[in-house]
Design a protein around this motif. Structure first.
Motif, short mmCIF file in Angstrom:
data_model
loop_
_atom_site.label_atom_id
_atom_site.label_comp_id
_atom_site.label_asym_id
_atom_site.label_seq_id
_atom_site.Cartn_x
_atom_site.Cartn_y
_atom_site.Cartn_z
N GLY A 1 0.19 -1.54 -7.54
CA GLY A 1 -0.19 -2.61 -6.61
C GLY A 1 -1.67 -2.56 -6.26
N GLY B 1 4.16 -7.21 -7.34
CA GLY B 1 3.75 -6.72 -6.02
C GLY B 1 4.17 -7.73 -4.94
N GLY C 1 0.78 -1.24 0.00
CA GLY C 1 0.00 0.00 0.00
C GLY C 1 0.81 1.28 0.00
N PHE D 1 2.45 6.28 -3.16
CA PHE D 1 2.83 6.82 -4.48
C PHE D 1 2.55 5.83 -5.61
#
Ligand code: SF4
Length: 371
Positions: A51, A85, A44, A47
């Motif tokens: 993800g 991710g 999380g 920027f």
């Protein structure tokens, strides 16, 4: 001389001269591609537009055969950059199997794989230390790692933009472990958000210290913050008085940061890479007079910046890169990941004798490599 206090024009002039001394008019680039294998991420970062939380729209991960098939669409690339991710559904075996599958299918490609954040997560999943993980990844076929996830190597700043990310000291620990295992890396910085110049200075000091110890950084890659489709961009544009004002701030920061990087880091890390993805082709060409000597790569599948609203496309053909470099008065030179000569050793047909490469590419390769 205190480069941090130099008037901008003097600094840029000094950077242009230092670059010319080291690299003459040669500007390198790499024919590479990205393969982002999972958009699922639990970290999380404020920027990031790439993800996706597990179970949300767009939170998808690829099977290994799907990644191999995508990479097979560009068999002429010399490097594949693998990043995804922090996906709790992917076991360590997935990463090793992915690397092995790509090595087997495309033995001529260099695998530039997994950020320090991904390696940190892999260590946690596998219950091992970075040294052991890096040795295993190297044995599987990883050639180098991207030095991403560095953002700004100051924890106070990291807390503001990506509080769940690995701490600065852990980034350094993993990069050191990689270098010690014989796996070199790039070094990056994400700039143009909440960082102050003193944070950039601290970031440079960290990189210099690692480079003194290991000599493992291949290049420095400044990455300008892309503010259009992520939480942090919305907040900062609001504070700045609009997106246009924020864009201008980021541009001004880039204009000083590149020459500073050349002057402060250039002796230790001689390759300074621009980013057409972040700056556009015009901006990247302009940055060649600010100290950059490398144009980056063709990418073919740029997804991370585009997910944050990046406006400069997902691929750039080698011919276009060479044309842009030549038009700016420099001499383009294709390089390998490790800044050596490229060896085009891939087959031109598959097992059924079907052409893998279009006619014009075969001709271009023949021109570059008459042997
Ligand atoms: S930057 Fe990387 S770790 Fe952070 S949210 Fe995006 S994909 Fe996840």
């Amino acid at each position: 001389m205190d480069f941090w206090k130099m008037p901008l024009e003097d600094l840029r002039q000094a950077a242009a001269e230092a670059t010319a001394q080291r690299h003459a008019r040669r500007v390198t680039y790499v024919v590479n591609r990205n393969a982002n294998f999972s958009r699922i991420c639990t970290v999380g970062c404020a920027f990031c537009g790439f993800g996706k939380r597990p179970g949300t729209v767009g939170a998808t991960a690829d099977r290994i055969d799907e990644v191999v098939a995508r990479v097979g669409q560009t068999p002429w690339v010399t490097e594949v950059c693998l990043q995804g991710g922090i996906d709790p559904g992917l076991k360590p075996e997935y990463y090793f199997d992915l690397v092995r599958a790509l090595r087997e299918a495309f033995p001529w490609m260099h695998l530039h794989a997994f950020s320090p954040m991904e390696i940190d997560s892999l260590c946690e999943k596998a219950g091992c230390e970075p040294e052991e993980m890096m040795s295993k990844l190297r044995a599987a076929g990883v050639g180098t790692i991207p030095g991403t996830a560095a953002e700004i190597l100051v924890d106070e700043v990291r807390q503001k933009i990506s509080r769940n990310k690995l701490p600065a000291a852990r980034w350094v620990e993993i990069v050191r472990a990689a270098h010690r295992a014989g796996v070199r890396s790039s070094a990056t910085i994400l700039f143009g958000h909440v960082e102050r110049w003193q944070d950039i200075r601290s970031h440079f000091e960290v990189l210099l210290k690692v480079q003194e110890e290991t000599g493992g950084f291949t290049e420095f890659v400044p990455l300008a913050f892309v503010p259009y489709q992520n939480r942090l961009g919305g907040i900062l544009a609001g504070r700045a008085g609009g997106m246009k004002v924020l864009e201008e701030r980021i541009r001004k920061r880039a204009m000083r940061l590149y020459p500073l990087a050349r002057m402060v880091l250039g002796q230790a890390i001689p390759n300074l890479q621009t980013s057409w993805v972040k700056l556009g082709v015009g901006g990247a060409v302009e940055s060649l007079s600010w100290g950059c000597n490398d144009f980056g790569g063709t990418l073919y599948e740029e997804a991370i910046t585009r997910s944050s609203g990046g406006k400069h496309g997902e691929r750039l053909e080698p011919e276009r890169i060479e044309e842009a470099i030549r038009e700016a008065g420099y001499v383009p030179s294709e390089r390998s990941t490790l800044y050596g000569q490229v060896k085009k050793v891939f087959p031109l047909v598959n097992k059924s004798c079907q052409p893998l490469v279009e006619e014009h590419r075969i001709q271009r390769i023949a021109t570059i490599n008459p042997n």
